[in-house]
Structure formats: C-alpha cells, structure tokens
Scaffold this active site. Structure first.
Site, PDB file in Angstrom:
ATOM      1  N   LYS A   1       0.824  -1.220   0.000  1.00  0.00           N
ATOM      2  CA  LYS A   1       0.000   0.000   0.000  1.00  0.00           C
ATOM      3  C   LYS A   1       0.858   1.271   0.000  1.00  0.00           C
ATOM      4  O   LYS A   1       0.657   2.164  -0.815  1.00  0.00           O
ATOM      5  CB  LYS A   1      -0.915   0.037   1.235  1.00  0.00           C
ATOM      6  CG  LYS A   1      -1.975  -1.028   1.281  1.00  0.00           C
ATOM      7  CD  LYS A   1      -2.884  -0.849   2.485  1.00  0.00           C
ATOM      8  CE  LYS A   1      -2.208  -1.117   3.814  1.00  0.00           C
ATOM      9  NZ  LYS A   1      -1.757  -2.487   4.039  1.00  0.00           N
TER      10      LYS A   1
ATOM     11  N   ASN B   1      -3.338   6.532   5.640  1.00  0.00           N
ATOM     12  CA  ASN B   1      -2.491   5.685   6.477  1.00  0.00           C
ATOM     13  C   ASN B   1      -1.016   6.007   6.353  1.00  0.00           C
ATOM     14  O   ASN B   1      -0.229   5.683   7.222  1.00  0.00           O
ATOM     15  CB  ASN B   1      -2.657   4.246   6.013  1.00  0.00           C
ATOM     16  CG  ASN B   1      -3.444   3.452   6.995  1.00  0.00           C
ATOM     17  OD1 ASN B   1      -4.215   3.995   7.758  1.00  0.00           O
ATOM     18  ND2 ASN B   1      -3.239   2.149   6.985  1.00  0.00           N
TER      19      ASN B   1
ATOM     20  N   HIS C   1      -4.451  -9.563   9.914  1.00  0.00           N
ATOM     21  CA  HIS C   1      -5.528  -8.907  10.665  1.00  0.00           C
ATOM     22  C   HIS C   1      -6.737  -9.822  10.847  1.00  0.00           C
ATOM     23  O   HIS C   1      -7.849  -9.348  10.978  1.00  0.00           O
ATOM     24  CB  HIS C   1      -6.011  -7.637   9.955  1.00  0.00           C
ATOM     25  CG  HIS C   1      -4.911  -6.684   9.645  1.00  0.00           C
ATOM     26  ND1 HIS C   1      -4.160  -6.104  10.619  1.00  0.00           N
ATOM     27  CD2 HIS C   1      -4.432  -6.231   8.470  1.00  0.00           C
ATOM     28  CE1 HIS C   1      -3.256  -5.313  10.057  1.00  0.00           C
ATOM     29  NE2 HIS C   1      -3.395  -5.389   8.754  1.00  0.00           N
TER      30      HIS C   1
HETATM   31  P1  ADP Z   1       2.065  -1.727   3.271  1.00  0.00           P
HETATM   32  O1  ADP Z   1       1.900  -0.246   3.339  1.00  0.00           O
HETATM   33  O2  ADP Z   1       0.865  -2.403   2.666  1.00  0.00           O
HETATM   34  O3  ADP Z   1       2.512  -2.368   4.538  1.00  0.00           O
HETATM   35  P2  ADP Z   1       4.654  -1.347   1.944  1.00  0.00           P
HETATM   36  O4  ADP Z   1       4.671  -0.672   0.622  1.00  0.00           O
HETATM   37  O5  ADP Z   1       5.062  -0.579   3.146  1.00  0.00           O
HETATM   38  O6  ADP Z   1       3.225  -2.010   2.175  1.00  0.00           O
HETATM   39  O7  ADP Z   1       5.556  -2.652   1.857  1.00  0.00           O
HETATM   40  C1  ADP Z   1       5.748  -3.443   3.024  1.00  0.00           C
HETATM   41  C2  ADP Z   1       6.418  -4.747   2.680  1.00  0.00           C
HETATM   42  O8  ADP Z   1       5.484  -5.565   1.964  1.00  0.00           O
HETATM   43  C3  ADP Z   1       7.605  -4.610   1.748  1.00  0.00           C
HETATM   44  O9  ADP Z   1       8.780  -4.415   2.478  1.00  0.00           O
HETATM   45  C4  ADP Z   1       7.602  -5.945   1.035  1.00  0.00           C
HETATM   46  O10 ADP Z   1       8.200  -6.918   1.856  1.00  0.00           O
HETATM   47  C5  ADP Z   1       6.143  -6.304   0.940  1.00  0.00           C
HETATM   48  N1  ADP Z   1       5.487  -5.947  -0.346  1.00  0.00           N
HETATM   49  C6  ADP Z   1       5.443  -4.726  -0.930  1.00  0.00           C
HETATM   50  N2  ADP Z   1       4.722  -4.758  -2.064  1.00  0.00           N
HETATM   51  C7  ADP Z   1       4.274  -6.022  -2.206  1.00  0.00           C
HETATM   52  C8  ADP Z   1       3.463  -6.692  -3.175  1.00  0.00           C
HETATM   53  N3  ADP Z   1       2.952  -6.061  -4.231  1.00  0.00           N
HETATM   54  N4  ADP Z   1       3.223  -8.015  -2.979  1.00  0.00           N
HETATM   55  C9  ADP Z   1       3.728  -8.671  -1.926  1.00  0.00           C
HETATM   56  N5  ADP Z   1       4.494  -8.096  -0.981  1.00  0.00           N
HETATM   57  C10 ADP Z   1       4.783  -6.793  -1.101  1.00  0.00           C
END
Ligand code: ADP
Length: 424
Positions: free
Chosen positions: A116, A139, A186
C-alpha cells in the site's frame, strides 16, 4: 458540526487530527482513550485546550452524544459503538470525517495487504511529476483530517486506506480504487478471510461506471471481489502497464507489481504514457523498504527495516541474486525462520544476528549459511563493513519487530542508515 457533541475515540495521530478538525468546525469535542494522561502526553501536545480529554476510559457512549469518530485501532464491534448505532448515533472512521470536508474531488485510494505505502507514494510521485497539484495521505504519513486545510479546488488526493477505515465508511467515494492483494493478516479483527475481504471491498461500494477499479488479476480474492464492482475495471498485470512500469528502478518483482498498479491508476486519471514512464523512472523508493543507503568500496548497503516478519524478509531476499550479508533479528514474533532457508542458500554468504531473537534464529537457520551473533546493530554494521567484499550487498531485513532495542522500525532503519553513512 456547530455545537454538536462529538466523541473521538483514540488519542493517537488520527484521533488528535480528527479532534482538531471538529473543533475548527464548531463542534464540542471529547477525546477518549483507555490510556492514562501520562501515556498520552506526547500525543496530546499541541492539542487546543477546548478539547476535553478523558483518559483511562474504555466507555464513551452517553445519550448526549451526537456523533462518534473512531481511530483505526478501535474494534468496530466495541460495545459502546454497538449501543450508539442502535440508538441511531452515527459512527464514523476518521477517514469519513476527513472526506466530509475534503471531498468530493479527484481521488485515488489504495488498499491491500502488502504494498500500500509503496504504491500510494508512487502514484503521488507520478502525479506531481506530471504537474498535477497532489496531496498524499491517509495511512501513509498524515491523516486526511489533518490535510483538509492544504487542499485547493484543483488538488488531487492520493490516500492509503486500511480495511479498518473502509469498514465503516459511509460517503467515501474515490474516482480510482486500487486493490493490490489480499493475504491472511488482521484476521483477529475481521474473523475470516471473507470478512477481511468484505471490509476491504467497501472501497468500491460507492464507485460507479465512470470510476475505475484497479485490481490484481493474479489474486484470487481480487478476482472474486471484482464480480461485484460497478466501476470500469483494469486488471494488472496487463501488457500496457507492464511496458510503462518497466522503467521502475526499485528492486523486486513485488515492486514491479506495485508499479503496474500505479501506472494503471495514473492512466485512469488521464496522465500521459510518457509522463507515467518518466515518473516511475525517477521514483527513489520509500524509506525502510529495501532502501538503497550507499555504496562503499563496491559494497551496496540496503535498509529494509520495515521487514518486521518472515514474509517481508522473504520478499526482500527474492529481490536480490546475491552475494549478500544479511542482518536478522530483533524482537521475536513467534513464527519460525525456517521458510528463509531455501532463499538464503545460494544468496547469503553470511548472516549477522542482533537482538533477542538471535538464539532462535541461529537454531532455525543452522546450516543455511555461516552465522555470527553481533548483539547490537552497531556491531553488525561494523562486522559487515569488515567482512564484505566488492560486489556484495549488505541487507538489513530483520524479520523481527524492533521493540527490544528500538522505539519502532523507523528508528531502527534510521540508525542503520546513519551508521552506514558514517563508515569509512
Ligand atoms: P504496506 O503499506 O501495505 O505495509 P509497503 O509498501 O510498506 O506495504 O511494503 C511493506 C512490505 O510488503 C515490503 O517491504 C515488502 O516486503 C512487501 N510488499 C510490498 N509490495 C508487495 C506486493 N505487491 N506483494 C507482496 N508483498 C509486497
């Protein structure tokens, strides 16, 4: 809102932002939290005196309440919220409150289990580079309620929204909704995957034919939800967005997915292909997510402090072909580190451990790669510097929470970056 009695539940970032906005709109505001005043003192700094604060309180409904605004951490089925709804008192998530004053306008909302923040930041970056006045929030960083004043009639909004906020939204209506993926997470709050999916799919509840839904075609839950979506649908991956997203410089297949989703969202807003390609190409990444820190003597250092669980570290490892020195450890979350073994083999030449989880990691990963216990992040950085050779990568991707040694993952990542930048 004039002279309405509004209770804001939860005195953290979004609750404080909601209270300030409500006060400005003329409401009588009570901010309630189960924590004590001392625990809340940092959050309450700068809060106008006119907001009544009730600390140590888990009950907040009474007959004189006109509206309740809830922070993301408050369970939707809290007895007082159930009671309020029975009495016909509206209960809004903070997002809904912000939207009443910020919307309607050109808005992209991004949700999903993973990616996200990255995708939200990417979309915001591409829009700005394309010359669109853009505000990014939700968020990610700043709650919508705190952004209301910064929004002009022509501003585009890009919001990261969680299932918690979507669950209770009433009028929230983005023009473009991005649903990245859905994996078990969650579940404590939502009960089942179906419940979690239902909460997230509220993103599309008010969207119409002229709006656009961007959905992951490789995700079974996204495909299932798509059946009920009225908006025009763009599934990714698709050839057009794949071509545009190829310019992304971030590492990893997961980031290519995030870039394809961002590309589709920007197309839906009418951004030209050339601007999308240029915007994606100039995006440097989000801090603490496989963030490149520096190169020294042919060694590249990466900060992935956001990887607070084994899944995230797996995603990071898949983004490299090696050879790597991997820093693991912190506060143990309870799950096994064994799933990392096949990803470590052939990629990681040395594991350095820190924090409480070190002995468990050493046991789970025995034989996967040579391992040294360093105790602190400071020692780990020094050791990595001493043992890394030209062409190696040094990756902090701890697979653990940070709370044993740090305030949060941000502080852990900042300390890593600071120490790496100080290396000679
Ligand atoms: P969120 O805001 O949903 O937590 P982030 O962009 O902060 O997502 O990414 C958090 C972690 O999720 C990254 O460090 C990576 O490990 C994983 N991640 C990011 N994008 C993806 C995706 N498209 N599919 C699977 N895992 C992902």
């Amino acid at each position: 809102m004039k002279n309405k009695n509004v209770v804001v539940v939860g005195a953290a970032k979004s609750g404080v932002a909601a209270a300030k906005l409500l006060l400005k709109k003329g409401a009588r505001v009570t901010l309630v939290d189960e924590k004590s005043r001392t625990q809340l003192s940092a959050a309450l700094k700068g809060l106008p005196r006119a907001v009544r604060v009730q600390a140590n309180r888990s009950k907040f409904y009474s007959d004189s309440v006109d509206l309740i605004v809830v922070s993301p951490g408050v369970p939707w089925d809290h007895p007082d919220l159930v009671k309020a709804r029975e009495k016909g008192v509206p209960v809004w998530p903070e997002l809904e409150l912000g939207w009443r004053f910020a919307g309607p306008r050109k808005t992209v909302a991004v949700t999903g289990t993973n990616g996200k923040t990255t995708t939200t930041a990417l979309i915001g970056h591409v829009l700005r580079k394309a010359g669109r006045p853009t505000v990014v929030g939700g968020n990610i960083g700043t709650p919508l309620s705190a952004l209301v004043d910064k929004i002009r009639p022509s501003t585009n909004l890009v919001l990261e929204v969680s299932s918690y906020q979507l669950e209770g939204q009433v009028t929230f209506h983005p023009n473009v909704g991005v649903f990245l993926n859905l994996t078990p997470d969650h579940l404590k709050r939502h009960g089942t995957m179906a419940g979690y999916a239902r909460a997230k799919s509220r993103l599309f509840a008010r969207m119409e034919k002229k709006d656009t839904a961007v959905l992951n075609g490789n995700d079974a839950w996204c495909r299932r939800i798509a059946g009920k979506v009225r908006a025009r649908k763009i599934f990714f991956p698709n050839p057009v967005d794949r071509r545009l997203a190829k310019s992304i410089r971030l590492l990893g297949e997961h980031n290519l997915e995030n870039a394809m989703a961002a590309s589709a969202a920007c197309r839906a807003l009418g951004i030209k292909s050339s601007a999308i390609r240029a915007g994606l190409a100039s995006f440097k990444g989000v801090p603490h997510r496989i963030e490149f820190v520096r190169a020294l003597n042919g060694v590249k250092y990466f900060n992935d402090s956001k990887a607070t669980n084994v899944d995230s570290t797996s995603v990071a490892l898949k983004s490299f072909s090696g050879p790597l020195i991997l820093i693991l450890g912190g506060e143990h979350k309870g799950s096994s580190y064994r799933p990392l073994v096949p990803l470590i083999k052939g990629r990681v030449k040395l594991i350095l451990t820190i924090g409480e989880a070190a002995p468990i990691i050493a046991k789970d990963l025995r034989g996967a790669a040579p391992l040294r216990s360093c105790g602190t992040l400071a020692r780990a950085v020094k050791t990595a510097r001493a043992l890394a050779g030209r062409g190696d990568g040094v990756l902090l991707s701890p697979a653990c929470a940070s709370f044993d040694q740090f305030k949060n993952f941000e502080q852990r990542g900042e300390e890593f970056a600071r120490r790496v930048k100080a290396l000679k």
